[in-house]
Design an enzyme around this catalytic site. Sequence first.
Site, PDB file in Angstrom:
ATOM      1  N   LYS A  50     -20.974 -20.336  -2.562  1.00  0.00           N
ATOM      2  CA  LYS A  50     -20.486 -20.903  -3.668  1.00  0.00           C
ATOM      3  C   LYS A  50     -20.298 -19.745  -4.572  1.00  0.00           C
ATOM      4  O   LYS A  50     -19.789 -19.621  -5.028  1.00  0.00           O
ATOM      5  CB  LYS A  50     -20.958 -22.521  -4.733  1.00  0.00           C
ATOM      6  CG  LYS A  50     -20.362 -23.857  -3.062  1.00  0.00           C
ATOM      7  CD  LYS A  50     -20.855 -24.710  -3.945  1.00  0.00           C
ATOM      8  CE  LYS A  50     -21.637 -25.280  -4.801  1.00  0.00           C
ATOM      9  NZ  LYS A  50     -23.005 -25.208  -3.693  1.00  0.00           N
ATOM     10  N   CYS A  90     -25.954 -38.195 -13.409  1.00  0.00           N
ATOM     11  CA  CYS A  90     -27.146 -37.488 -12.433  1.00  0.00           C
ATOM     12  C   CYS A  90     -29.280 -37.886 -12.997  1.00  0.00           C
ATOM     13  O   CYS A  90     -29.748 -36.923 -12.483  1.00  0.00           O
ATOM     14  CB  CYS A  90     -26.214 -36.549 -12.934  1.00  0.00           C
ATOM     15  SG  CYS A  90     -26.852 -34.825 -13.174  1.00  0.00           S
ATOM     16  N   MET A  91     -29.128 -37.152 -14.345  1.00  0.00           N
ATOM     17  CA  MET A  91     -30.126 -36.826 -15.285  1.00  0.00           C
ATOM     18  C   MET A  91     -30.827 -37.936 -15.238  1.00  0.00           C
ATOM     19  O   MET A  91     -31.681 -37.432 -16.181  1.00  0.00           O
ATOM     20  CB  MET A  91     -30.167 -35.097 -16.190  1.00  0.00           C
ATOM     21  CG  MET A  91     -30.032 -33.949 -14.709  1.00  0.00           C
ATOM     22  SD  MET A  91     -30.600 -33.982 -13.154  1.00  0.00           S
ATOM     23  CE  MET A  91     -32.216 -34.055 -14.283  1.00  0.00           C
ATOM     24  N   GLY A 111     -29.061 -31.111 -11.549  1.00  0.00           N
ATOM     25  CA  GLY A 111     -28.254 -30.420 -10.970  1.00  0.00           C
ATOM     26  C   GLY A 111     -26.872 -29.702 -11.340  1.00  0.00           C
ATOM     27  O   GLY A 111     -26.421 -29.094 -10.798  1.00  0.00           O
ATOM     28  N   GLN A 112     -26.931 -29.827 -12.590  1.00  0.00           N
ATOM     29  CA  GLN A 112     -25.278 -29.586 -13.201  1.00  0.00           C
ATOM     30  C   GLN A 112     -25.392 -28.476 -13.946  1.00  0.00           C
ATOM     31  O   GLN A 112     -26.995 -28.445 -14.102  1.00  0.00           O
ATOM     32  CB  GLN A 112     -24.400 -30.318 -13.549  1.00  0.00           C
ATOM     33  CG  GLN A 112     -23.839 -31.246 -13.409  1.00  0.00           C
ATOM     34  CD  GLN A 112     -23.058 -32.251 -13.873  1.00  0.00           C
ATOM     35  OE1 GLN A 112     -21.725 -32.588 -14.627  1.00  0.00           O
ATOM     36  NE2 GLN A 112     -23.342 -33.619 -14.799  1.00  0.00           N
ATOM     37  N   MET A 166     -31.242 -35.771  -6.780  1.00  0.00           N
ATOM     38  CA  MET A 166     -30.168 -37.241  -7.043  1.00  0.00           C
ATOM     39  C   MET A 166     -31.314 -38.235  -6.335  1.00  0.00           C
ATOM     40  O   MET A 166     -31.023 -39.528  -6.464  1.00  0.00           O
ATOM     41  CB  MET A 166     -29.062 -37.142  -7.211  1.00  0.00           C
ATOM     42  CG  MET A 166     -28.326 -35.890  -7.441  1.00  0.00           C
ATOM     43  SD  MET A 166     -28.280 -36.575  -9.262  1.00  0.00           S
ATOM     44  CE  MET A 166     -29.107 -35.570  -9.793  1.00  0.00           C
TER      45      MET A 166
END
Lengths: 803, 254, 84
Positions: free
Chosen positions: A86, A170-171, A382-383, A345
């Site tokens: 990616k 997410c967090m 994640g982000q 996650m």
Amino acid sequence: MNRRQFLHSAAMTAATLAATRLAGSKEPERSSSPSLRVVDGVTWDKAPCRFCGTGCHVQVGTKAGRVVAIAGDEKAEVNKGLLCVKGYHVGLALYGEDRLTQPLLRKNGKLEPISWEEAVEIVAKRALKNPQGFAVYGSGQWTIPEGYAATKLVKAGLGTNQIDPNARLCMASAVTGFLSVYGVDEPAGCYDDLDVCDVLLLWGNNPAEMHPVLFSRVLDRKVRGERVTLIDMGTRETRSSALCDHSFRMKPQGDLAIALGVMNLLVQRGTYDQDFVEKHCAFRALGVTPTLQGEAIGIEDWKRQLSEYTPERAAALSGLTVAELTLLADLFGRRDLKITSLWCMGMNQHTRGTAINALVHGLHLLSGHFGTPGNAPTSLTGQPSACGTERDDGTVVNGLPGGLLVENDDHRAKAEAIWNLPPGRISKTIGHHTVEMWKRFSTASDKGGDIDTIWVQVTNPGQSMPNLNELVAPSRKLSDKFLIVSDVYPTATTRIADLVLPSAMWVEKNGMVGNSERRTQQWFKMVDPPGQARDDCWQIIAVAHKLLELGHPGMKDRDGKFLFHTEKDGKEVPVWEWPHFYDTNVDQRLFDEYRKFSTFKHKDLAPYAEYVKARGLRWPVVEQPDGTWRETRFRFAEHDDPYVKKGAVYQFYHSTSHDDRAQIWFHPYTAPPEVPDQAYPFWLCTGRVIEHWHTGTLTMRIPQLHRSMPQAYVELNRKDARRMGVSNGEVVRLESRRGVLELPAWIDGRGSPPPGTLFIPFFDETLLANLLTLEAYDPFSKQPDYKKCAVRVKKMPLRPRAR
Amino acid sequence: MMPPSDTRLLLLVAVAVLGAGAIVTLTMTQQEVVRPTVPAPLAASAGADGADPALGYGELRNTRRGPNGWMYGAVSGDLVAALPPAIDLSNETDADRERVIAERAELRAYDGAPPLVPHAVTQQNMDCAACHLGGAAIGDKIAPRMSHAVYASCTQCHVPKDDPRPAQLPVTQPGNSFVGLAAPMRGERAWVGAPPTIPHTTTMRSECNSCHGPAGKVGLRTPHAVRTSCTQCHTPSALLDQRPPWIRDEGNPK
Amino acid sequence: MPISGLVIRLKSTRSELPSRLAEDARLTLGDLQARCFLPAVLETSTLQEAEHVVEELLAREGILGVDVVTVDFSDSVYPAIEAP
């Protein structure tokens, strides 16, 4: 030249000038960037990758105003010149052919182009009409200045706390886990732990696909001949499993029992680190009325509650064998091994997410595997900026920048002082968290649905919210509910929005983000956004200024200055006017103000200029006597953290028991709210694949990634498939109590689930996994559990396939 | 530790057998399929002084030496034909080169991007090294040697060109107007006959053999593959390799 | 011969233009700005024709809008107003 030619030429000049003005083209200002290189007509400069929380640095090659190439940044400590697929293709994300280029307003069911002036006014008027019902739904992919500006607009300006980010999904459990154990958020260790650990434990995550560069940082040590043991613990076999030395299958929710069982074994054998525990730890449990910080208990009481989790009971609950649990206890019982745990996650999107986070921290603290390089409980983010923007910047319903809390009178006073606000401007009433916010948005106003406007930025809730049929879809049938979306491409959310605002992305604007290891990173704008797409940060400031013009009293500080007052050479710059937005560096102005919040919880940030020079710096960044700025790799440890007092060895200076100790928790095993039964006999888990980032709005438009993984699927166990007569590739119908989805099966494809389990990746807009998922959330973090719900599978009647 | 003389003789013979085998294989036509064979039993025979023979550059490339050298000739070694020898390959044209550069570009988003994998791969990783570690010729296909150092997780950067799922329902490819940096045609020379400088970064392209060696594509191959120390004559670019000069006044420590 | 300066707003940010735009002899296209704003000069024999062209452009797939920036109709059929 004759008259006709002259007129022709004049008309073309006028038209070109008008087109250029519409485009709002500005010279990128990064000529001062010290990392700039020009080679063979290509200009190269650094930027963090747009995608995951690893925070790799890339070198972006631009030519004639377009990105033409990407390379790994050799000087970056995070990735040392390596990227993942990616990252190598991140430059293509800007060039999908359907970029949003015009503000669009829905009129009679159709989205029609309007001007920015009109769009900004519409947003401002909605906020003015009902500030209490106006919500901002932000993102862990917001840059730090964007998130900071939005927080200031809502909390200092509108005087509410109705701002929550997608990082809630997410967090949030990682955050509450950290808060309940250390009293302050964010990992104590950093990626350096990966370079020296002897054992790497994966707690329900798949880093080979999700944090590939971090995972290969460990794998490549093995290739070079080092001895590292990798252990994967998950509910299904993944690509990571294939690369690990041991792969344990656990039941959904079994992670709780693993942590409890291993801790109990350490206690029974006496192989936990008694010295460390005695000096640096205290014990906690949920009281009669459970609260996040719980109640202090004694070590004997803690051991007693833990003793229920014998190896047999832990094995039965977790799905691991007694031998596997014993192996873990053997490892944790050794002082000479350096153990790093990684999770993402699997542990966060969990109805007991706070509990499992706290328990894994507890396991490391109990066994003394903490604080020295290689010994770390490392929560991965994640982000790209959930840490930098949400967690540190406080863009949450109960937070303020710097980790401060709205319910704390002293914290509000500190914020009001920095923002120069009249006392009492910041509300102490917590806003509605994400799931609640969308629920109220999808409920009629006269039935308690008190959110009537949501402004979504840089995220795609129309695809990523759980239980879409209940949380998002109903809002579109309520005529007084207004959905505003700032995004770069048409998405599942823009398609149902009332107002769409085209936005600049990544290197089309200046930016800063903060990754999983507390590293704040900076980049300069390198190319122009297309059409009339404009920075999210500008959009927030423009709306704030429009509110000021419309008379909203909150948009001024105590001295009557605009909340986003920006000066250059002593004069105010009208940054709310797009042509002036890049007259000065708004990122720098906002960041240097935000910095003032960062010292309260020892998350010290350096001045903006330092981040320009570096490939990021890990906070707390502390100024040295010689004027240089030193980052901190290992927090709470005397050997590296400058805030630890001399002789303490370890000092948890935000301890919730106010005695410099970290908390080791007891949390009981609790079953998930929805488990497979007669009617819905399968577990459904959802997640991602390496090719696609989240809802695929960027990566599905990158041909190389789309070609390799063009469509979602359901992973089905081979035995189950045989039993049901389902062939590999056959389209099956999945039903949960909330929705229905038909999609093709893939047997022993990317991952292999055990019997009775299914897995769907959620990147495909045409195959929405979240029609099936459950919105049940953790009681403290309010984070929903995307990893566990019950579904049934039906074979579809044969029918001809459309070509 | 010197092996006893018997073993050295055996070694000599083994090497000779393998070398002979290589030459025999090379003279076979490309279409012939090499069937797996059991390695010939090793027999002792007299050598001049029992020392290891000095191999020519051409044989060095394809020969495994040492006491266990014969091990590498196991099953996959027999299936895989030896790579083309390191002899002069100076009959390639500009047209060849342009064609090859265009072919490479089909698998790469821009010059420097990790190529897509043009064949199906197992989803659970690995075994890529079986062919790509040293490069291999199988039938008429050549698996290029990886152009960079060994990394453990190949699919981190290289994804398959085509949809790996069994039932490939038709999906439309999205439009994307990205135009990637083109690959350079050739490096620059100080004068006619001077060694060209390396016109691309050497990051991820440190194994020159991968593209320019005898197993590289026709059009890119070096005319002097016998020489194995490439950077002795061909210099990389500091700027392309992200090593820009440090400028004292900038105050930039990195 | 009315000569008008236009900005044609394209729906898509692809680099090739909707094909029939280039074929129309009455339109001279300029350099695309920000990937979707296309300056153009339209030359028609009458003002009505110019209006038709713009309407037709608006109706076309791939075009989001047309801004008329300048119109010069000093050569048109409308008679000059003579000073008394």
